[in-house]
Design a protein around this motif. Sequence first.
Motif, PDB file in Angstrom:
ATOM      1  N   ARG A  58       0.898  -3.913 -13.842  1.00 52.13           N
ATOM      2  CA  ARG A  58      -0.200  -2.972 -14.088  1.00 52.13           C
ATOM      3  C   ARG A  58      -0.705  -2.353 -12.796  1.00 52.13           C
ATOM      4  NH1 ARG A  58      -2.475  -3.699 -19.359  1.00 52.13           N
ATOM      5  NH2 ARG A  58      -4.055  -2.177 -18.718  1.00 52.13           N
ATOM      6  N   ALA A  59      -0.777  -3.134 -11.731  1.00 48.09           N
ATOM      7  CA  ALA A  59      -1.279  -2.604 -10.461  1.00 48.09           C
ATOM      8  C   ALA A  59      -0.315  -1.592  -9.850  1.00 48.09           C
ATOM      9  CB  ALA A  59      -1.523  -3.749  -9.475  1.00 48.09           C
ATOM     10  N   ALA A  60       0.983  -1.778 -10.063  1.00 46.39           N
ATOM     11  CA  ALA A  60       1.956  -0.849  -9.493  1.00 46.39           C
ATOM     12  C   ALA A  60       1.952   0.493 -10.218  1.00 46.39           C
ATOM     13  CB  ALA A  60       3.350  -1.471  -9.540  1.00 46.39           C
ATOM     14  N   ARG A  61       1.422   0.542 -11.450  1.00 51.05           N
ATOM     15  CA  ARG A  61       1.457   1.763 -12.240  1.00 51.05           C
ATOM     16  C   ARG A  61       0.116   2.475 -12.305  1.00 51.05           C
ATOM     17  NH1 ARG A  61       5.237  -1.598 -13.616  1.00 51.05           N
ATOM     18  NH2 ARG A  61       7.237  -0.872 -14.460  1.00 51.05           N
ATOM     19  N   ASN A  62      -0.912   1.903 -11.699  1.00 54.40           N
ATOM     20  CA  ASN A  62      -2.226   2.541 -11.649  1.00 54.40           C
ATOM     21  C   ASN A  62      -2.779   2.361 -10.241  1.00 54.40           C
ATOM     22  OD1 ASN A  62      -5.317   2.459 -11.792  1.00 54.40           O
ATOM     23  ND2 ASN A  62      -4.805   3.299 -13.801  1.00 54.40           N
ATOM     24  N   PHE A  63      -2.986   3.484  -9.526  1.00 50.94           N
ATOM     25  CA  PHE A  63      -3.377   3.364  -8.124  1.00 50.94           C
ATOM     26  C   PHE A  63      -4.755   2.738  -7.968  1.00 50.94           C
ATOM     27  CE2 PHE A  63      -5.290   4.940  -4.178  1.00 50.94           C
ATOM     28  CZ  PHE A  63      -4.353   4.475  -3.281  1.00 50.94           C
ATOM     29  N   MET A  64      -5.670   2.993  -8.901  1.00 51.52           N
ATOM     30  CA  MET A  64      -6.998   2.391  -8.805  1.00 51.52           C
ATOM     31  C   MET A  64      -6.885   0.866  -8.845  1.00 51.52           C
ATOM     32  SD  MET A  64     -10.335   3.101  -8.662  1.00 51.52           S
ATOM     33  CE  MET A  64     -10.585   4.729  -9.386  1.00 51.52           C
ATOM     34  N   LEU A  65      -6.117   0.355  -9.818  1.00 51.45           N
ATOM     35  CA  LEU A  65      -5.894  -1.092  -9.887  1.00 51.45           C
ATOM     36  C   LEU A  65      -5.122  -1.587  -8.676  1.00 51.45           C
ATOM     37  CD1 LEU A  65      -4.939  -1.782 -13.619  1.00 51.45           C
ATOM     38  CD2 LEU A  65      -6.872  -2.723 -12.377  1.00 51.45           C
ATOM     39  N   GLY A  66      -4.090  -0.861  -8.286  1.00 50.27           N
ATOM     40  CA  GLY A  66      -3.266  -1.279  -7.149  1.00 50.27           C
ATOM     41  C   GLY A  66      -4.054  -1.344  -5.863  1.00 50.27           C
ATOM     42  N   ASN A  67      -4.993  -0.418  -5.672  1.00 58.64           N
ATOM     43  CA  ASN A  67      -5.812  -0.408  -4.450  1.00 58.64           C
ATOM     44  C   ASN A  67      -6.624  -1.690  -4.328  1.00 58.64           C
ATOM     45  OD1 ASN A  67      -7.353   1.369  -2.244  1.00 58.64           O
ATOM     46  ND2 ASN A  67      -8.881   0.334  -3.488  1.00 58.64           N
ATOM     47  N   MET A  85       7.520  -5.020  -3.339  1.00 55.65           N
ATOM     48  CA  MET A  85       8.880  -4.800  -3.835  1.00 55.65           C
ATOM     49  C   MET A  85       8.870  -4.024  -5.157  1.00 55.65           C
ATOM     50  SD  MET A  85      11.004  -5.933  -1.618  1.00 55.65           S
ATOM     51  CE  MET A  85       9.811  -5.218  -0.453  1.00 55.65           C
ATOM     52  N   GLU A  86       7.872  -4.276  -5.997  1.00 56.37           N
ATOM     53  CA  GLU A  86       7.754  -3.538  -7.251  1.00 56.37           C
ATOM     54  C   GLU A  86       7.454  -2.064  -6.983  1.00 56.37           C
ATOM     55  OE1 GLU A  86       7.670  -3.070 -11.450  1.00 56.37           O
ATOM     56  OE2 GLU A  86       8.437  -4.659 -10.141  1.00 56.37           O
ATOM     57  N   LEU A  87       6.618  -1.802  -5.981  1.00 56.09           N
ATOM     58  CA  LEU A  87       6.338  -0.413  -5.617  1.00 56.09           C
ATOM     59  C   LEU A  87       7.596   0.296  -5.122  1.00 56.09           C
ATOM     60  CD1 LEU A  87       2.878  -0.686  -3.774  1.00 56.09           C
ATOM     61  CD2 LEU A  87       3.331   0.243  -6.049  1.00 56.09           C
ATOM     62  N   GLU A  88       8.442  -0.414  -4.393  1.00 53.39           N
ATOM     63  CA  GLU A  88       9.668   0.195  -3.890  1.00 53.39           C
ATOM     64  C   GLU A  88      10.601   0.587  -5.035  1.00 53.39           C
ATOM     65  OE1 GLU A  88      10.744   0.992  -0.913  1.00 53.39           O
ATOM     66  OE2 GLU A  88       9.043   0.283   0.266  1.00 53.39           O
ATOM     67  N   ARG A  89      10.560  -0.135  -6.141  1.00 57.93           N
ATOM     68  CA  ARG A  89      11.481   0.146  -7.248  1.00 57.93           C
ATOM     69  C   ARG A  89      10.995   1.278  -8.146  1.00 57.93           C
ATOM     70  NH1 ARG A  89      12.262  -5.703  -7.128  1.00 57.93           N
ATOM     71  NH2 ARG A  89      10.467  -5.987  -8.508  1.00 57.93           N
ATOM     72  N   LYS A 144       6.950   4.291  -3.242  1.00 58.74           N
ATOM     73  CA  LYS A 144       7.016   4.280  -1.784  1.00 58.74           C
ATOM     74  C   LYS A 144       5.837   5.038  -1.186  1.00 58.74           C
ATOM     75  CE  LYS A 144      12.034   3.727  -1.422  1.00 58.74           C
ATOM     76  NZ  LYS A 144      13.293   4.267  -0.878  1.00 58.74           N
ATOM     77  N   ASP A 145       5.451   6.143  -1.820  1.00 57.21           N
ATOM     78  CA  ASP A 145       4.280   6.884  -1.328  1.00 57.21           C
ATOM     79  C   ASP A 145       3.005   6.061  -1.484  1.00 57.21           C
ATOM     80  OD1 ASP A 145       5.954   9.011  -0.764  1.00 57.21           O
ATOM     81  OD2 ASP A 145       5.626   9.967  -2.719  1.00 57.21           O
ATOM     82  N   THR A 146       2.903   5.325  -2.588  1.00 57.64           N
ATOM     83  CA  THR A 146       1.736   4.462  -2.775  1.00 57.64           C
ATOM     84  C   THR A 146       1.671   3.390  -1.707  1.00 57.64           C
ATOM     85  OG1 THR A 146       1.835   4.826  -5.164  1.00 57.64           O
ATOM     86  CG2 THR A 146       0.573   2.931  -4.397  1.00 57.64           C
ATOM     87  N   ARG A 147       2.827   2.825  -1.377  1.00 67.83           N
ATOM     88  CA  ARG A 147       2.853   1.802  -0.341  1.00 67.83           C
ATOM     89  C   ARG A 147       2.442   2.377   1.011  1.00 67.83           C
ATOM     90  NH1 ARG A 147       8.017  -2.083   1.327  1.00 67.83           N
ATOM     91  NH2 ARG A 147       6.838  -3.393   2.799  1.00 67.83           N
ATOM     92  N   LYS A 148       2.871   3.593   1.316  1.00 66.70           N
ATOM     93  CA  LYS A 148       2.467   4.220   2.581  1.00 66.70           C
ATOM     94  C   LYS A 148       0.965   4.452   2.624  1.00 66.70           C
ATOM     95  CE  LYS A 148       6.894   6.583   3.418  1.00 66.70           C
ATOM     96  NZ  LYS A 148       7.564   7.893   3.527  1.00 66.70           N
TER      97      LYS A 148
END
Length: 917
Positions: A512-521, A555-559, A564-568
């Motif tokens: 869920r965090a990898a698919r929603n930037f608010m949660l991922g942040n 690793m989930e963000l990379e896939r 990759k942009d979110t990770r940056k």
Amino acid sequence: MEPFSFASSDALDYPVSIRIINLEGDETPYLHSTLLEKPELRHIGSNAQANSDLYATVQLWAGSKPLTVPVQTAYKAFRSERKWNEWLTLPINYASLPVNSHLAITLWDLSPTGGKQAQGHSIPFGGTTLPLFDKDNQLQKGRQKCFVHRQQKADGNDNSTTPATLPKKRGGSKKGEVTAVDKDTEELERMERLFKKHEMGEIPRVDWLDQLVFRGFERRGLQAAKTSLKTLQRQRTAQNGTGVENGTDDGATGKDSTEQRPGPSRFMLNIELPRFDFPIVFADHEYPPPPVSSLQHMSSSQSNIILKPPPEVQFGPGINSLGEAGGGFGSRLIRVYDPEVGARDNPAESKHRRLVRSQHRQGILDKDLKPNAKVRDELNMIMSYSPAHPLSPEEKDLVWKFRYHLTRDKRALTKFVKSVNWQDLSESKQAVQVLGRWTDIDVDDALELLGPTFDNHAVRAFAVERLRKADDHELLLYLLQLVQALKFEHISTENNQEATHDSSLARFLISRAARNFMLGNYFYWYLMVECDDKSQEQGPEYRKIFRKVAYDFMMELERLPGGKDTRKVLLRQAEWIAILSKISGEIKESNESIARRSERVKHFLADPKNELVNIDPPLPLPLDPSIEIVGVAPEDTVVFKSSLHPIKVSFKTSNGRKYPILFKTGDDLRQDQLVIQIITLMDQLLQKENLDLKLSPYKILATSTSAGLTQFVSSMSFQGITSKYRTNPALAYLKQNNPDDRAPLGLRKETLDIFVKSCAGYCVITYILGVGDRHLDNLLLAPDGHFFHIDFGFILGRDPKPFAPAMKLSKEMVDAMGGSGSEPYRQFRQYCFLAYSALRKSSNLILNLFSLMVDANIPDIRLEPDKAVLKVKDRFHLELTEEEAIRHFERVIDDNLNAIVPVVIDRLHEFVQAFRA
């Protein structure tokens, strides 16, 4: 008196060890005629060869009983002398030794025909028993010379017949008898004592002189051995000449001639014990009664939380030998502390429950069971229990019996899970099958199943499936607790596989965090804080768990596409935080004036090298990812005059506005972050009840254990308002910003309504959370009428001031409403009652959120983690009806309004702050 140092034996956690060095001495061999008469003696190794092969066994005895098994030396072939030079370690530590400990050392010879005390083909060559503590109760150390009692096994008894040191003969010789004095032997004994002092460092070492003395001692020792043997022979001859029969052994033991020694013998066994820097004095190891927590951990689904009272012991007639009524010193009954009494069930009751449940194990009849009216009332009572309420064994049996009927009640799931004996494989297997038939449960029950007391994988996976139905906005409200719940998951940190392989919760959060930037942040920063926590309370195993989850998240963000942009972006946020931390740390440590510090910060922010003037592309703010910042406004920077010197920095947003924040280093903001999160949740719960109390919980984010961001809300403290306005200061402040001459108080009705509602909301919430240290400096008022609290360093009833009120309702707040007899104040009380009743309905959710935080490194929870949930539960007063709870809260308001102590504390605080300024 010179100072001295020593250690106690009970603190010496070191295994008992001994070095078997060598065997000294000689004996007169058997006559050939004797060997011809007794062929069994001919095959004994020591009779066939002067330096035959021997082995030694060492065993520890105490109280005339063996404490350990014997330890044996390895086989070694001897040539010119019997020398082992081998360390043996016994399976016991010095801390466990009693004062009457003895080392029983036996040398074993070989005989194919066996003999007395033989063990297989081994017969005792000789034995010796050495006490480990001397007469002064000090531990023996260094080299020891032990007398070997020929053809005897070391007995190890307290009154040993094979002592290592022979008692000296007392009294003079008979009249006319001349006692031969062996001067060489006396000199050797004196030298032995000196050598021991030399080894212990009591005599200074001189290498060249020591070598001369050692060589001379060896020559003298060989000569003394021969002289001693001749002396023994002369004494034996003289003894026989005086009429002593040949059938006795030196006139001492009276043994049969077939067992008498072949001739005089004197063997000494040289051993060595460990040396310590200080004397070791015996101290008895006192074993404390084991705590209940040391017993096998049982989850709340397997045991009662409430400890049982100790059983009463009834003394029957004739039990006490002396006819005493009580259990005194003469009684044969003694009371023994048993910690299992408080945690373990009665064995008879446990067996009874197993028999009862065995009737319903297969569930064939249970599927059609329906409770009658009485049982239905009992089940409804059980369903109304709070999460912290324990179930009795009878209640567990009742829930298990009607488990199929209860599958239609969503409230019953947590009670059913608590009723299952998860250690019983067949019962747990059937319980998992019943879980699949259960109706959908509420999210508060799902959170309870993710707590520390439920460790079954299927139960936790069932709870995660319920969380999948929650949207991202709702999930964000519980994300802080769900990250803490990862501590209770079965996440492997040793192998190279994904940490989320066995954790359904970790897989769910990462997805869920990898698919929603608010949660991922927020998920990223919650993990980073836990990874940064290197305190003893956190523990390295938890840090490994969070690091693995963070790695799998990356690793989930990379896939994912766009991941990759979110990770940056997350890495850019970390760099941005590092830049602010650098300047904040420098400002906090400098000894400059506030004006000089402010200039330094402005210059630092305006420096293009720090890349804060222009932020391209725009960066989502970690505090609020919905806000994108494009640069900093250095002219708005302020350094506050406090111990930590927080910095107020304004950032330009992409919509052309400014977003001010406070950045603070040197303080752990996780407790404040938790309180703000609970206030935000309570605001959502109240709005679901159509009760909008105009709460304005500011945003706060801990970026590490010693730094964090806080949203800056334009407002003024009640202390500042009081010092600026003399009469009715809060109302005067609001009237200046929102005047309305047509209104009753000269204040806009909307502003007064916001003030009354926000005061009611924060009064109820701070009472439930037990927020302490409330004074006029941490009560803030915005120009539009929004009232709110800051600084939550004391919660759950803690307060640094004595006689602190249960709720903060200051005189300034009531006066701004028009006084205690005004209509706005009456509305304030009604809002308080409505809010308290609404939050009591959601008490299970709030209690479950706090139960997930018991292992979090929150200061006021860490003090008493087992009582944190109970403290919040006590504020809800769930044992009262709704009407009784409202009356109770009414008394809380009245007691606080009429209290004098809070007013005195506010005035003292005002005086202290003025003195500091």
